[in-house]
Design a protein around this motif. Sequence first.
Motif, PDB file in Angstrom:
ATOM      1  N   HIS A  11      -9.928   0.116  -9.281  1.00  8.32           N
ATOM      2  CA  HIS A  11      -8.655  -0.523  -8.300  1.00  8.32           C
ATOM      3  C   HIS A  11      -8.820  -2.106  -8.248  1.00  8.32           C
ATOM      4  CE1 HIS A  11      -6.285   0.074  -4.633  1.00  8.32           C
ATOM      5  NE2 HIS A  11      -5.576  -0.691  -5.412  1.00  8.32           N
TER       6      HIS A  11
ATOM      7  N   THR B 251      -5.073   5.117 -15.766  1.00  8.32           N
ATOM      8  CA  THR B 251      -4.682   6.583 -14.933  1.00  8.32           C
ATOM      9  C   THR B 251      -5.794   7.683 -15.149  1.00  8.32           C
ATOM     10  OG1 THR B 251      -2.500   5.945 -14.846  1.00  8.32           O
ATOM     11  CG2 THR B 251      -3.004   8.355 -14.607  1.00  8.32           C
TER      12      THR B 251
ATOM     13  N   ASP C 243      -6.348  -4.859  -9.596  1.00  6.67           N
ATOM     14  CA  ASP C 243      -5.618  -6.071  -8.806  1.00  6.67           C
ATOM     15  C   ASP C 243      -5.863  -7.503  -9.536  1.00  6.67           C
ATOM     16  OD1 ASP C 243      -4.557  -4.300  -6.838  1.00  6.67           O
ATOM     17  OD2 ASP C 243      -6.233  -4.269  -5.707  1.00  6.67           O
TER      18      ASP C 243
ATOM     19  N   VAL D  37       1.246  -1.956 -10.343  1.00  2.59           N
ATOM     20  CA  VAL D  37       0.932  -0.523  -9.979  1.00  2.59           C
ATOM     21  C   VAL D  37       2.350   0.472 -10.118  1.00  2.59           C
ATOM     22  CG1 VAL D  37       0.329   1.265  -8.294  1.00  2.59           C
ATOM     23  CG2 VAL D  37      -0.960  -0.816  -8.658  1.00  2.59           C
TER      24      VAL D  37
ATOM     25  N   LEU E 168       0.428   5.331 -11.877  1.00  3.38           N
ATOM     26  CA  LEU E 168      -0.801   4.516 -11.552  1.00  3.38           C
ATOM     27  C   LEU E 168      -1.158   4.760  -9.816  1.00  3.38           C
ATOM     28  CD1 LEU E 168      -3.147   3.266 -12.836  1.00  3.38           C
ATOM     29  CD2 LEU E 168      -2.042   1.080 -12.480  1.00  3.38           C
ATOM     30  N   CYS E 169       0.014   4.675  -9.015  1.00  2.00           N
ATOM     31  CA  CYS E 169      -0.237   4.979  -7.622  1.00  2.00           C
ATOM     32  C   CYS E 169      -0.756   6.319  -7.139  1.00  2.00           C
ATOM     33  CB  CYS E 169       1.089   4.675  -6.919  1.00  2.00           C
ATOM     34  SG  CYS E 169       1.090   4.927  -5.194  1.00  2.00           S
TER      35      CYS E 169
ATOM     36  N   TYR F  11      -8.831   8.450  -4.307  1.00  2.00           N
ATOM     37  CA  TYR F  11      -9.437   8.191  -2.838  1.00  2.00           C
ATOM     38  C   TYR F  11      -9.505   9.510  -2.122  1.00  2.00           C
ATOM     39  CZ  TYR F  11      -9.533   3.206  -3.467  1.00  2.00           C
ATOM     40  OH  TYR F  11      -9.592   1.845  -3.834  1.00  2.00           O
TER      41      TYR F  11
ATOM     42  N   VAL G  75      -2.880   2.882   0.104  1.00  2.00           N
ATOM     43  CA  VAL G  75      -2.177   2.757  -1.290  1.00  2.00           C
ATOM     44  C   VAL G  75      -0.897   3.544  -1.182  1.00  2.00           C
ATOM     45  CG1 VAL G  75      -2.345   3.570  -3.513  1.00  2.00           C
ATOM     46  CG2 VAL G  75      -4.475   2.727  -2.453  1.00  2.00           C
TER      47      VAL G  75
ATOM     48  N   LEU H 281      -9.113   6.826 -13.598  1.00  2.00           N
ATOM     49  CA  LEU H 281      -9.095   7.197 -12.077  1.00  2.00           C
ATOM     50  C   LEU H 281      -9.199   8.754 -11.875  1.00  2.00           C
ATOM     51  CD1 LEU H 281      -6.356   4.633 -10.877  1.00  2.00           C
ATOM     52  CD2 LEU H 281      -8.864   4.772 -10.071  1.00  2.00           C
TER      53      LEU H 281
ATOM     54  N   LEU I 286      -4.459   6.673  -7.979  1.00  2.00           N
ATOM     55  CA  LEU I 286      -5.142   5.936  -7.086  1.00  2.00           C
ATOM     56  C   LEU I 286      -5.152   6.844  -5.801  1.00  2.00           C
ATOM     57  CD1 LEU I 286      -4.157   2.317  -7.614  1.00  2.00           C
ATOM     58  CD2 LEU I 286      -6.199   3.018  -7.816  1.00  2.00           C
TER      59      LEU I 286
ATOM     60  N   GLY J 145     -14.203   4.243  -8.950  1.00  2.00           N
ATOM     61  CA  GLY J 145     -12.940   4.354  -8.752  1.00  2.00           C
ATOM     62  C   GLY J 145     -12.453   2.766  -7.958  1.00  2.00           C
ATOM     63  N   CYS J 146     -13.215   2.563  -6.757  1.00  2.00           N
ATOM     64  CA  CYS J 146     -12.887   1.326  -6.350  1.00  2.00           C
ATOM     65  C   CYS J 146     -12.873   0.041  -7.252  1.00  2.00           C
ATOM     66  CB  CYS J 146     -13.921   1.002  -5.240  1.00  2.00           C
ATOM     67  SG  CYS J 146     -13.705   2.167  -3.518  1.00  2.00           S
TER      68      CYS J 146
END
Length: 575
Positions: free
Chosen positions: A316, A297, A320, A326, A330-331, A338, A350, A300, A334, A312-313
């Motif tokens: 992510h 977290t 995964d 997530v 964490l969401c 973005y 997301v 990001l 993200l 950042g990608c």
Amino acid sequence: MLLFSSSPNTISSSTNPKQWRHSKPHHSISLLHLSKTHQELSQIHSLLVRTQLIHDHLAFSRLFLSFASLSDHPDSLRYVHQLFHSPHCPRTPFFYNSMIKSYSINGDPKTAFLLFCDMVVHGVAEPDRYTYTFVCNACSKAMLIFEGKQVHARLVKNANGVSPESWNSLMDFYLNIGEDVRRVRRILDGMKDPCIVSWNCLLDGYVKSGEIEDARKVFEEMPERDTVSWTTMLLGYVNEGMLDEACCLFDEMPEKNMVSWSVMIKGFWRSGCYKEALDLFKEMQVLDIEIDKITLTTLLSACAGLGALDQGCWIHAFIDKHGIQVDAHLCTALVDMYAKCGRLDLARKVFQGFKKRKVFVWNAMLGGLAMHSLGLEAVELFSEMLRSGIRPNEITFICVLSACSHSGLVKDGLQIFHRMAKDYKIKPYVQHYGCLVDLLGRAGLFEEAKRVIEIMPMKANGNVWRALLGACRVHGCAELGERVGKMLLEMEPMDDGNYVLLSNVYAVDNRWEDVARLRKEMKEKRVRKTPGWSSIELDGVAYMFASGDLSHPQSRDIYSLLDELTKQLVVPNVQ
């Protein structure tokens, strides 16, 4: 009766109770080791009663402990209570300690203390080396300050038989109730042989109270240190913004764990050193150090601050690939990453793919829409949020009002502002009034904006006045802008942003002499303009640049190329 078909100690309903009555108790204890649920333990309890093995001290003790360990079952505490008050339960410190611990763990620390009182007042059982540990923890959880100090008095009277764990729990109690750390220091000084946990507890107390110099003295005084000691001191430096000291200590650490790395990454992030935080993450990858959700977290957030979309990608994809679940935090990170990196489409993806949205997840998406000046979409998302049954908080309204301000939605913004107190009983803070002033100012409604400042229930701070000053610059309202700017310079004479904003107001009005005067005033007061910086990401590496910056290893080539480009610029002749 429950069937344990997979166990060699298989029991069925056809088993003869007489066989079990004369069998060794270790068979039933084996079943207790295998039983994990409340239902299974209840059936074992029935078996012990039928076979009269309930009278065996070892079997009953194991049954008692098994029920006491089920802290997540709603009936476990009631069941343990019934066992404790049954005729089979001996009144020994072991069972009192288990009950006190069970009440404390299951959210009833007051009853835990009352049980301790029953133990000592009636002389049922003498407290042993573990009793005071559990009682101090109970007093700490329930904030039983007076009772905790009574326990302290008993500890002093019976100091010879007190374990170091009990003194440590007492120290933790005083720290949790907000007592002066010096009192905790006196407890440690009175201990015959304080262990490393005792020293760590004292060190943690100084760190949490912000007394970093005293924490440093304790750290240097410690007879031995473990990873917890080093990490606690590291956290103290990070919390106080002493990044240089934190870096030196981190490099000196003989052994680092996941928490140590996370603290250091958090320190870089809080200090705005986003690139250094990401570099440390890469080093963790090389050393194959486990990474938790909190660290991800923070990373990001560093990508968001740096605009490092590729990294950042990659994070992510790392989430995964490793099957990291997530959660809401964490969401949120993200979505925020973005949005701040310009990929609002991925932020939406997301957000829409996450079903258990808490209010801060909605806030992140609303903030992203506000950042991209999508006011209408933000208002629609806010309405969807309300329809979903999510109650907005103070930050929600800041996000929505900012979105309305950036999109010129004055009517919608005013309606939403008034709904805060009327429909949701949220008292507007100064930040909300600042958003309202910005909303009206950007729309050129200066009289209304001034009226808001006049009727605010609290004194307007610099941010509120800066919102009005910024609007004056946009609309070329030099007279009002000058008055507001001078007021800001009196309020915050060392804030370089105030000089820049007022200078821009003068520049729009072609008052270059006043611009020069402001620059001279800044030099006299030694106010330095914070340099702006830009970043570029190339091959997964983020590079940061500021005016006059020479930190990049190829800075000479960069400036040489810039000079060459400047020479080739063609300025058209204006007739």
